[in-house]
Design a protein around this motif. Structure first.
Motif: not given
Length: 119
Positions: A72-83
């Motif tokens: 998940l990206y917020e304003n172009g920045k990666l903020i969350h990653e999940e398997d």
């Protein structure tokens, strides 16, 4: 009306007994087929309706080949990653929860979900 001695009653009783036995047997598991191709498209939703800074960004894939992770990206920045767990061809769902988020305008996006194809 079925009597206890009639053949249809006995057949019905046997079928129900087998169904309950298979359903309740602890070793019985329904098998899902692993994803066999690229993941289906996903939809992002939000639950931010009252502007209190508490909400979720939800990722939904309604059916098809599942992905193995999501970003998940917020304003172009990666903020969350999940398997993610492969539940193909069933739906796949994940979310990121925010609490007391500052008032502002945020743009969210996700990449097409990757798939390892059984690796």
């Amino acid at each position: 009306m079925l009597s206890r001695r009639s053949v249809p009653f006995k057949v019905l009783t046997l079928c129900l007994t087998l169904l309950l036995s298979v359903t309740l047997y602890p070793g019985f598991q329904f098998v899902q087929a692993a994803a066999s191709g690229p993941p289906e498209a996903v939809v992002l939703n939000h639950t931010h309706w009252n502007n209190d800074g508490n909400y979720k960004i939800e990722m939904n894939m309604w059916w098809g080949n599942n992905g193995s992770s999501w970003k998940l990206y917020e304003n172009g920045k990666l903020i969350h990653e999940e398997d993610l767990k492969d539940n193909s061809p069933q739906a796949q769902y994940a979310f990121k929860e925010f609490t007391k988020k500052a008032v502002g305008t945020y743009k969210y996006r996700t990449d097409q979900l990757p798939r390892d194809h059984g690796k």
